[in-house]
Design a protein around this motif. Structure first.
Motif, PDB file in Angstrom:
ATOM      1  N   ASP A 589      29.265   8.099 -16.443  1.00  0.00           N
ATOM      2  CA  ASP A 589      27.990   7.964 -17.157  1.00  0.00           C
ATOM      3  C   ASP A 589      27.140   9.222 -17.024  1.00  0.00           C
ATOM      4  OD1 ASP A 589      28.711   5.466 -17.934  1.00  0.00           O
ATOM      5  OD2 ASP A 589      27.484   4.397 -16.449  1.00  0.00           O
ATOM      6  N   LYS A 592      27.849  11.731 -19.731  1.00  0.00           N
ATOM      7  CA  LYS A 592      27.197  11.350 -20.985  1.00  0.00           C
ATOM      8  C   LYS A 592      25.686  11.540 -20.885  1.00  0.00           C
ATOM      9  CE  LYS A 592      30.768   7.851 -21.756  1.00  0.00           C
ATOM     10  NZ  LYS A 592      31.041   6.395 -21.880  1.00  0.00           N
ATOM     11  N   ALA A 593      25.124  11.265 -19.682  1.00  0.00           N
ATOM     12  CA  ALA A 593      23.673  11.389 -19.508  1.00  0.00           C
ATOM     13  C   ALA A 593      23.219  12.827 -19.688  1.00  0.00           C
ATOM     14  CB  ALA A 593      23.274  10.876 -18.126  1.00  0.00           C
ATOM     15  N   ARG A 596      22.986  13.404 -23.298  1.00  0.00           N
ATOM     16  CA  ARG A 596      21.881  12.657 -23.931  1.00  0.00           C
ATOM     17  C   ARG A 596      20.520  12.990 -23.315  1.00  0.00           C
ATOM     18  NH1 ARG A 596      25.775   7.950 -24.013  1.00  0.00           N
ATOM     19  NH2 ARG A 596      24.943   7.343 -21.983  1.00  0.00           N
ATOM     20  N   ASP A 597      20.488  13.896 -22.336  1.00  0.00           N
ATOM     21  CA  ASP A 597      19.237  14.326 -21.698  1.00  0.00           C
ATOM     22  C   ASP A 597      18.486  13.142 -21.106  1.00  0.00           C
ATOM     23  OD1 ASP A 597      17.510  16.230 -20.807  1.00  0.00           O
ATOM     24  OD2 ASP A 597      16.301  16.287 -22.637  1.00  0.00           O
ATOM     25  N   GLU A 598      19.213  12.339 -20.286  1.00  0.00           N
ATOM     26  CA  GLU A 598      18.603  11.157 -19.675  1.00  0.00           C
ATOM     27  C   GLU A 598      17.929  11.480 -18.345  1.00  0.00           C
ATOM     28  OE1 GLU A 598      21.717   8.311 -19.333  1.00  0.00           O
ATOM     29  OE2 GLU A 598      21.952   8.014 -21.494  1.00  0.00           O
ATOM     30  N   GLU A 600      15.251  13.262 -15.853  1.00  0.00           N
ATOM     31  CA  GLU A 600      13.877  13.738 -15.961  1.00  0.00           C
ATOM     32  C   GLU A 600      13.355  14.083 -14.578  1.00  0.00           C
ATOM     33  OE1 GLU A 600      11.251   9.748 -16.038  1.00  0.00           O
ATOM     34  OE2 GLU A 600      12.565   9.997 -17.807  1.00  0.00           O
ATOM     35  N   TRP A 623      16.881   9.535 -12.919  1.00  0.00           N
ATOM     36  CA  TRP A 623      17.836   9.264 -14.019  1.00  0.00           C
ATOM     37  C   TRP A 623      17.410   7.986 -14.718  1.00  0.00           C
ATOM     38  CZ3 TRP A 623      23.819   8.307 -13.179  1.00  0.00           C
ATOM     39  CH2 TRP A 623      24.416   8.102 -14.433  1.00  0.00           C
ATOM     40  N   GLN A 624      17.014   8.126 -15.963  1.00  0.00           N
ATOM     41  CA  GLN A 624      16.639   6.956 -16.772  1.00  0.00           C
ATOM     42  C   GLN A 624      17.900   6.459 -17.465  1.00  0.00           C
ATOM     43  OE1 GLN A 624      13.489   5.540 -16.830  1.00  0.00           O
ATOM     44  NE2 GLN A 624      14.582   3.891 -17.862  1.00  0.00           N
ATOM     45  N   HIS A 625      18.624   5.544 -16.784  1.00  0.00           N
ATOM     46  CA  HIS A 625      19.892   5.026 -17.315  1.00  0.00           C
ATOM     47  C   HIS A 625      19.593   4.011 -18.412  1.00  0.00           C
ATOM     48  CE1 HIS A 625      23.888   3.192 -17.411  1.00  0.00           C
ATOM     49  NE2 HIS A 625      24.341   4.258 -16.744  1.00  0.00           N
ATOM     50  N   PRO A 626      20.341   4.023 -19.515  1.00  0.00           N
ATOM     51  CA  PRO A 626      20.036   3.096 -20.619  1.00  0.00           C
ATOM     52  C   PRO A 626      20.254   1.627 -20.262  1.00  0.00           C
ATOM     53  CG  PRO A 626      22.053   4.326 -21.046  1.00  0.00           C
ATOM     54  CD  PRO A 626      21.418   4.950 -19.850  1.00  0.00           C
TER      55      PRO A 626
END
Length: 843
Positions: A589, A592-593, A596-598, A600, A623-626
C-alpha cells in the motif's frame, strides 16, 4: 639538374628511365615499320602495276606479230590453192586476232596507272593499228577471190605493220626503262632505310645504356651500399660511416632508417647491458630468496633430472646437501629421501604419476606425512619449457590450527556455546529424529533486554563478561539433550529436546526458568547488573518442518514479545504470521500511497525555555490511508526503511517541510528527521540543496535530525554528508541522545549543533533519580560543549520546571502542542496558551 634527379624519388626515376627506354624502343620500331611499309608498297606497285604493264605491252607486241604472220600465211595459202575450208578457218582466226588486239589496245588505253603521255602514245598506236587493221582486212577480203592481188597488197600491210611495230617497240622500251628505274629506286631507298635503322638502333642502345647507368648509379649502387652498411651494422660494427643522409628520396630515407637502426641497436645494446646487470642482481636476489625462503624448493628439467634445490629443502627432510648431486633423476632423489624420512606411502605411484602429470602440463598437489609426524604440503607446477618446480611447505602447525579453527567454526568464541551454523545442524538432526520417531522439540530465541545500555555505559569488556556469564547460566540450566547457542550479539537460542510429557508445558517451564536466570543480578567487575530477556518460542512440527521456518517462527514470536513490552515470552501462533502478512500488505500500500500522495506532515512546536516563545517546529510524517485512516509513523516508518521506500518518501517530505517553513516568520526553524537508510542513497547533499533552492528557505533555518545509528559504523561518507550540511549553514541535531551504544563518543566524532534528550529519560526523571541525574548530566554536557539541548515528551508542568531549572534550552511535548496539520499550526507568541501561562508564571 643532377641534384634534382638525385633527390627525386625512386618511383620518379624509374618512370623517367622507363619512359626513355620506351622512346628508344618505339622510335626505331616506328621507323622500321614505316620503312617496311614503304618498301612493301613499292614492291606491291612493282608486282601489281609496273611489271604487269610491261608484260601487257610485251604481250600486245607478240599478238601483233602473230596476227601479221597469220595474214601472210593466209595470202600464201590462197596463192597455193589451199582448201577453202582451211582458208576460212585461218581467215576467222586472223579476224579474231585482229579484234582481240583491238580490244587489248582499248583496255590498255583505259588503265588508270597510265600517265597522260603514255595514254597519248597508246592512242597514237591505236590510230596506226586502225590503219593496219583496215589494210589487213582488205587484203584478207581480196585474198579469198584474188590471190595475186592480195599478194601485191601485202606490201601495204607490211608498211603499216612496220609503223605499228616501231612505235610499239618504242613504247615497250619506255615501259621497260620505267620499270627498271622504279626497281632501282626501290632498292636504293631500302638500302638507305637500312642504314637509318642501324644508326637509330645504335643511338637507342646508347641512350638506353646511359639511362641504365644513371639508374644504376642513382638507385642500385646506393642500395648496394645500404645493404653492405646493414650487414656491417647487423654484424655489430656500429662505427661505420653513414654517407649522404641528407638525400630527400627513398635512398635518403633508407639511409636515415639505417642510421636510426644503428642508434636503436646502440640503445638496445645499452639496455641489454643494463638488463644483464639487472639479471645479475636478480640472480643474486634469486639466490638470496632461495636461501631465505621458508619453503623448500626443488626444480627438475624436461628429462626429470635435478636442476637445483635450496637448503630449506634438504633441511626439511634431513638430507645431506653434499650427497645430493645436480643431474640426479627424480626417482633417485625420491628414493634417497624415502630412506631417511619414509615420507611417501606409495613410492611407485609417486614416481609414475608426478612426471606424467608434468608432461601433460597439470599441476599436482598432495600432502605427505613424514615418519616423525610432520605434514608437508607439496605442489608440483610444470614449466613452459618442460620440467617442473616443486615447493615443499611444512604445514604441521597450520594443519593443527585449521583443525582448531574448524572446531571453533562450530562454536561461539566468546561464550563457548554453539554458533548459528552448529545450531542449524542441531535443528536438522532433531527434525530427522522427528520424522523417524515422531519426537517433537521446541526452539527458543532470546534477546537480552537493557544489554545495549550496559554495553554503552560500562564498555564492551563489561558487555562481553555479561554475555559469557549469561552463556554459563544457560549451559548449566538446560537439559542434557538440549542445545544452547549464541546466534550473534545479545541473541541466544535454545533447542529443547523431546520432553517426556506435553512439549508445550515443558517449553513453558523452560521459558520461566530462562526468565529467572536472566533477571537474577550479575556481579561484573564489582558492579551489580540487572537485565531482562525477551523470548520467542516455536514448537516442532506445529510451527515449522524445517530449520529456517522454525527459526523464523521463533523470531516472529520474539518480535511480538518486544512489541508487548519485553522481558517475557510468547509462543508463535498464526496471528503473528498474519501480522507479518499485514506488514507486507502495508508495504504494498505504501508504494501506491507514494503515487497517490497520501503522506502528509504534521508539525509540533519547539519552545525556547528562556523566552517561552516558539523557536522551531518539528515535521512529523503521517499517512492518510484511504481505508485505515490516519496511520502514525511508528506503524509505517520501519516498513519504509525495510523496503527502501523511505528514500523517495523522505525526499518528498523534506521538500514539503522546506516549502511550508519558507512562509513562516524568519526566526522559526524547521526540524526534519532523516532515516539512516536515506544515507545509503549517496545523493543526500544534492537532495537537501535542491529542497532549499526550490523552496527559497534559508539554510540556517533548517535542522536535520539524525539518530546515533547513522554514526554507529563511523562511515566516512555519512560524516562527509554531515560536514557538507554544516558548510551549507544547516544545523545537525543528534536525536534520542542517551539511548544509543556510545552516545558520548559521537560528540567527539561530529560537532553537533543540538542534542535532543530522549523522552524515556524525561518520563522517568520524576520517579527515578538515576534518570534525573542522566538528564542533568546531558544538559550540563551540552552547556560545557556549547551545544543546544532540547527535551522531548514534556507532558507535565513539573517536568518542564525541572528541565528549565537544570538549564535545558528548548522543550517540546503535549504540554505545549500536539502534532497538528499545517492549517491548525499557530506560531504566534500568544497563540500557545500553555507557553503563555508558563511565561507569566516565570515572570
Amino acid at each position: 639538374m643532377v641534384d634534382l634527379f638525385k633527390n627525386s624519388s625512386i618511383r620518379l626515376k624509374t618512370l623517367v628511365a622507363s619512359f626513355v627506354l620506351l622512346i628508344c624502343m618505339l622510335l626505331p620500331g616506328i621507323s622500321a615499320y614505316l620503312t617496311f611499309s614503304k618498301t612493301d608498297t613499292g614492291l606491291k606497285s612493282l608486282s601489281t602495276v609496273t611489271l604487269p604493264k610491261q608484260l601487257a605491252v610485251s604481250k600486245l607486241k607478240d599478238d601483233i606479230v602473230d596476227t601479221h604472220v597469220s595474214i601472210f600465211r593466209y595470202v600464201s595459202w590462197a596463192s597455193n590453192g589451199v582448201s577453202p575450208i582451211l582458208l576460212d578457218a585461218l581467215r576467222a582466226e586472223v579476224f579474231a586476232g585482229v579484234n582481240s588486239t583491238t580490244q587489248r589496245f582499248s583496255e590498255f588505253a583505259d588503265r588508270p596507272d597510265l600517265s597522260d603521255i603514255g595514254r597519248e602514245k597508246i592512242h597514237a598506236l591505236q590510230t596506226e593499228w586502225k590503219r593496219y587493221e583496215d589494210v589487213a582486212k582488205d587484203t584478207l577480203d581480196v585474198g579469198g577471190v584474188d590471190a595475186p592481188m592480195a599478194t601485191m597488197m601485202l606490201g601495204m600491210v607490211d608498211d603499216e605493220f612496220k609503223n605499228v611495230d616501231r612505235d610499239l617497240k618504242a613504247f615497250l622500251f619506255d615501259v621497260t626503262e620505267k620499270t627498271r628505274s622504279f626497281a632501282e629506286d626501290l632498292a636504293y631507298e631500302a638500302s638507305a632505310n637500312k642504314r637509318v635503322l642501324a644508326i637509330g638502333g645504335m643511338i637507342a642502345m646508347a641512350v638506353s645504356l646511359v639511362t641504365a647507368l644513371m639508374v644504376a648509379r642513382s638507385i642500385v649502387h646506393p642500395i648496394q651500399s645500404i645493404t653492405n652498411l646493414m650487414q656491417q651494422v647487423s654484424s655489430g660494427k656500429l662505427d661505420v660511416e653513414i654517407s649522404d643522409p641528407q638525400r630527400r628520396d627513398e635512398i635518403g630515407r633508407m639511409v636515415r632508417a639505417v642510421a636510426a637502426f644503428r642508434e636503436k641497436i646502440e640503445h638496445d645494446n645499452q639496455l641489454l647491458k643494463n638488463r644483464e646487470e639487472e639479471l645479475r642482481l636478480k640472480n643474486m636476489q634469486f639466490d638470496a630468496a632461495l636461501r631465505n625462503m621458508s619453503q623448500g624448493l626443488v626444480m627438475f628439467d624436461s628429462n626429470a633430472r635435478l636442476v637445483l634445490f635450496n637448503q630449506q629443502y634438504s633441511d626439511m627432510y634431513e638430507l645431506s646437501s653434499d650427497r645430493i648431486e645436480i643431474g640426479w633423476s627424480f626417482n633417485k632423489l625420491l628414493a634417497y629421501r624415502r630412506t631417511l624420512t619414509n615420507d611417501y606411502g606409495n613410492y611407485n605411484e609417486s614416481t609414475d604419476t608426478i612426471p606424467s602429470a608434468m608432461r601433460r602440463g597439470e599441476t599436482t598437489h598432495h600432502v605427505i606425512t613424514t615418519s616423525d609426524g610432520r605434514i608437508m604440503n607439496v605442489i608440483n607446477r610444470p614449466l613452459p619449457e618442460g620440467g617442473w618446480v616443486a615447493t615443499h611447505e611444512d604445514i604441521t602447525e597450520r594443519h593443527r590450527a585449521e583443525k582448531k579453527i574448524a572446531s571453533l567454526a562450530r562454536q561461539d568464541t566468546l561464550t563457548g556455546l554453539s554458533n548459528r551454523a552448529s545450531f542449524l545442524e542441531a535443528i536438522e538432526k532433531a527434525l530427522t529424529q522427528l520424522n523417524r520417531e515422531k519426537a517433537s522439540f521446541a526452539i527458543f530465541v532470546l534477546d537480552l533486554d537493557q544489554f545495549k545500555a550496559v554495553n554503552d555505559s560500562m564498555g564492551h569488556p563489561v558487555g562481553d563478561a555479561l554475555l559469557k556469564e549469561f552463556g554459563d547460566r544457560l549451559r548449566a540450566m538446560v537439559g542434557k539433550g538440549d542445545t544452547v547457542a549464541r546466534l550473534g550479539g545479545d541473541e541466544f537460542a535454545v533447542l529443547q529436546a523431546t520432553a517426556a510429557g506435553d512439549q508445550k508445558q515443558a517449553a513453558l517451564a523452560l521459558a520461566e526458568d530462562l526468565l529467572d536466570i536472566t533477571t537474577a543480578p550479575y556481579m561484573i567487575e564489582g558492579a551489580e547488573l540487572v537485565i531482562g530477556a525477551s523470548i520467542g518460542i516455536a514448537l516442532a512440527p506445529e510451527d515449522g518442518i524445517d530449520a529456517d521456518q522454525l527459526l523464523k517462527s521463533a523470531d516472529l514470536a520474539l518480535y511480538k514479545t518486544k512489541s508487548d513490552g519485553r522481558n517475557g515470552y510468547r509462543f508463535f501462533d498464526r496471528v503473528m504470521a498474519e501480522e507479518t502478512r499485514s506488514r507486507r500488505t502495508l508495504a504494498l500500500d505504501m508504494r501506491k500511497a507514494l503515487a497517490r500522495d497520501e503522506f502528509e506532515l504534521h508539525y509540533q512546536t519547539i519552545v525556547d525555555t528562556a523566552t517561552m516563545e516558539t523557536c522551531g517546529v518539528e515535521a512529523l510524517a503521517r499517512w492518510q490511508h484511504p481505508r485505515r485512516g490516519m496511520i502514525p509513523p511508528d506503524m509505517f516508518i520501519a516498513i519504509a526503511e525495510e523496503t527502501g521506500l523511505i528514500i523517495p518518501l523522505g525526499e518528498r517530505l523534506l521538500r514539503k517541510a522546506c516549502r511550508d517553513a519558507s512562509r513562516w516568520p524568519a526566526h522559526i526553524k524547521i526540524a526534519v528527521n532523516l532515516s539512516p537508510v536515506q544515507f545509503r542513497a549517496g545523493n543526500l547533499t544534492q537532495t537537501v540543496v535542491t529542497a532549499l533552492a526550490d523552496s527559497g528557505l534559508a539554510p540556517e533555518r533548517l535542522e536535520i535530525e539524525i539518530t546515533e545509528s547513522v554514526l554507529l559504523q563511523q562511515n566516512s561518507e555519512n560524516l562527509a554528508f554531515l560536514h557538507d550540511l554544516r558548510e551549507l549553514g544547516v544545523s545537525v541535531v543528534l536525536d534520542d541522545f542517551g539511548t544509543g551504544y556510545s552516545s558520548l563518543s559521537y560528540l567527539q566524532v561530529f560537532p553537533f549543533d543540538k542534542i535532543k534528550i530522549d523522552r524515556s529519560f524525561v518520563n522517568e526523571m520524576q520517579k527515578r533519580s538515576d534518570c534525573a541525574a542522566i538528564v542533568g548530566a546531558i544538559i550540563g554536557l551540552g552547556r560545557s560543549l556549547d551545544i543546544t539541548t532540547t527535551a522531548e515528551g514534556i507532558e507535565t508542568r513539573e517536568q518542564f520546571d525541572m528541565l528549565r531549572a537544570a538549564g535545558c534550552h528548548q522543550v517540546q511535548g503535549y504540554l505545549f502542542s500536539r502534532p497538528v496539520a499545517l492549517s491548525k499550526l499557530d506560531l504566534g507568541a500568544t497563540g500557545n496558551k500553555t507557553a503563555g501561562e508558563l511565561r507569566r508564571g516565570a515572570g
